[in-house]
Design a protein around this motif. Structure first.
Motif, PDB file in Angstrom:
ATOM      1  N   MET A  75       0.925  -1.332   0.118  1.00  0.00           N
ATOM      2  CA  MET A  75      -0.067   0.176   0.000  1.00  0.00           C
ATOM      3  C   MET A  75       0.833   1.363  -0.173  1.00  0.00           C
ATOM      4  O   MET A  75       0.238   2.354  -0.477  1.00  0.00           O
ATOM      5  CB  MET A  75      -0.995   0.167   1.177  1.00  0.00           C
TER       6      MET A  75
ATOM      7  N   GLU B 289      -1.971   1.211  -5.417  1.00  0.00           N
ATOM      8  CA  GLU B 289      -2.482   1.315  -4.186  1.00  0.00           C
ATOM      9  C   GLU B 289      -2.663   2.661  -3.605  1.00  0.00           C
ATOM     10  O   GLU B 289      -3.212   3.114  -2.841  1.00  0.00           O
ATOM     11  CB  GLU B 289      -1.847   0.345  -3.257  1.00  0.00           C
TER      12      GLU B 289
ATOM     13  N   LYS C 187      -5.173   5.355  -3.870  1.00  0.00           N
ATOM     14  CA  LYS C 187      -6.445   4.926  -3.013  1.00  0.00           C
ATOM     15  C   LYS C 187      -6.548   5.598  -1.739  1.00  0.00           C
ATOM     16  O   LYS C 187      -7.557   5.778  -1.156  1.00  0.00           O
ATOM     17  CB  LYS C 187      -6.433   3.333  -2.758  1.00  0.00           C
ATOM     18  N   TRP C 188      -5.138   6.040  -1.219  1.00  0.00           N
ATOM     19  CA  TRP C 188      -5.405   6.542   0.082  1.00  0.00           C
ATOM     20  C   TRP C 188      -4.476   7.890   0.329  1.00  0.00           C
ATOM     21  O   TRP C 188      -4.880   8.449   1.398  1.00  0.00           O
ATOM     22  CB  TRP C 188      -4.661   5.508   0.957  1.00  0.00           C
TER      23      TRP C 188
ATOM     24  N   LYS D  72      -7.216   7.376   6.020  1.00  0.00           N
ATOM     25  CA  LYS D  72      -7.861   6.668   4.790  1.00  0.00           C
ATOM     26  C   LYS D  72      -7.159   5.416   4.481  1.00  0.00           C
ATOM     27  O   LYS D  72      -7.664   4.551   4.184  1.00  0.00           O
ATOM     28  CB  LYS D  72      -7.400   7.709   3.435  1.00  0.00           C
ATOM     29  N   LEU D  73      -5.604   5.302   4.708  1.00  0.00           N
ATOM     30  CA  LEU D  73      -4.869   4.157   4.651  1.00  0.00           C
ATOM     31  C   LEU D  73      -5.562   3.037   5.629  1.00  0.00           C
ATOM     32  O   LEU D  73      -5.643   1.868   5.095  1.00  0.00           O
ATOM     33  CB  LEU D  73      -3.543   4.125   5.016  1.00  0.00           C
TER      34      LEU D  73
ATOM     35  N   THR E   5      -8.442   2.689   6.481  1.00  0.00           N
ATOM     36  CA  THR E   5      -9.833   2.372   5.892  1.00  0.00           C
ATOM     37  C   THR E   5      -9.873   1.365   4.765  1.00  0.00           C
ATOM     38  O   THR E   5     -10.448   0.380   4.747  1.00  0.00           O
ATOM     39  CB  THR E   5     -10.691   3.835   5.397  1.00  0.00           C
ATOM     40  N   VAL E   6      -8.622   1.682   3.680  1.00  0.00           N
ATOM     41  CA  VAL E   6      -8.301   0.927   2.659  1.00  0.00           C
ATOM     42  C   VAL E   6      -7.904  -0.426   3.097  1.00  0.00           C
ATOM     43  O   VAL E   6      -7.960  -1.486   2.268  1.00  0.00           O
ATOM     44  CB  VAL E   6      -8.000   1.296   1.568  1.00  0.00           C
ATOM     45  N   THR E   7      -7.576  -0.668   4.288  1.00  0.00           N
ATOM     46  CA  THR E   7      -6.835  -1.796   4.524  1.00  0.00           C
ATOM     47  C   THR E   7      -7.690  -2.714   5.578  1.00  0.00           C
ATOM     48  O   THR E   7      -7.111  -3.985   6.024  1.00  0.00           O
ATOM     49  CB  THR E   7      -5.229  -1.740   5.191  1.00  0.00           C
TER      50      THR E   7
END
Length: 149
Positions: free
Chosen positions: A26, A32, A35-36, A141-142, A144-146
């Motif tokens: 990420m 990746e 996304k964040w 944000k990271l 949330t996406v992980t």
């Protein structure tokens, strides 16, 4: 936040639900990162990454209201999935901007990852605060996406 070697240094940490291998991806793969990366409301329409020591990266960031801008740097140390060190430069700097070094350390935390960031030195408290806010929102944000849930 601590002051070291005559400069201001930002220190933050967060815990991610993802294991270190996924967390490292990420942090290093363009598909990746988009996304964040960036504070809430910012998007990254373009990210170029050459993940080798001496390789460069460049991100185009678009704020909610305003013109796109760029940041770039060079990878100094890459030790997957435990450590990533790189320079950080705004390509359209303000007079208070200077090159900083970002040091990201990852460690196992149960089934997740403890991510520790150190960045500096900053020239002013204001620039340090700007980065603290940006990284804090980016880490939200990271997470949330992980989060597998």
């Amino acid at each position: 936040m601590t002051e070291q070697t005559g400069g201001l240094v930002l220190n933050l940490e967060c815990t991610l639900a993802a294991p270190p291998e996924r967390a490292f991806r990420m942090l290093t793969e363009a598909s990746e990162l988009v996304k964040w990366w960036g504070p809430h409301g910012f998007i990254i329409p373009a990210a170029d990454v050459n993940l080798v020591v001496g390789g460069r990266y460049r991100f185009r960031m678009t704020p909610p209201d305003g013109e796109p801008f760029h940041l770039s740097g060079e990878y100094l140390e890459i030790d997957p999935p435990w450590r990533l060190v790189y320079t950080f430069n705004w390509e359209e700097p303000t007079p208070d901007d200077g090159e900083t070094v970002v040091d990201l350390s990852l460690g196992s935390a149960g089934s997740g990852t403890r991510l520790v960031l150190s960045q500096g030195p900053f020239l002013t408290e204001e620039r340090l605060a700007l980065h603290r806010d940006g990284w804090t929102e980016s880490f939200e944000k990271l997470r949330t996406v992980t989060d597998p849930g």
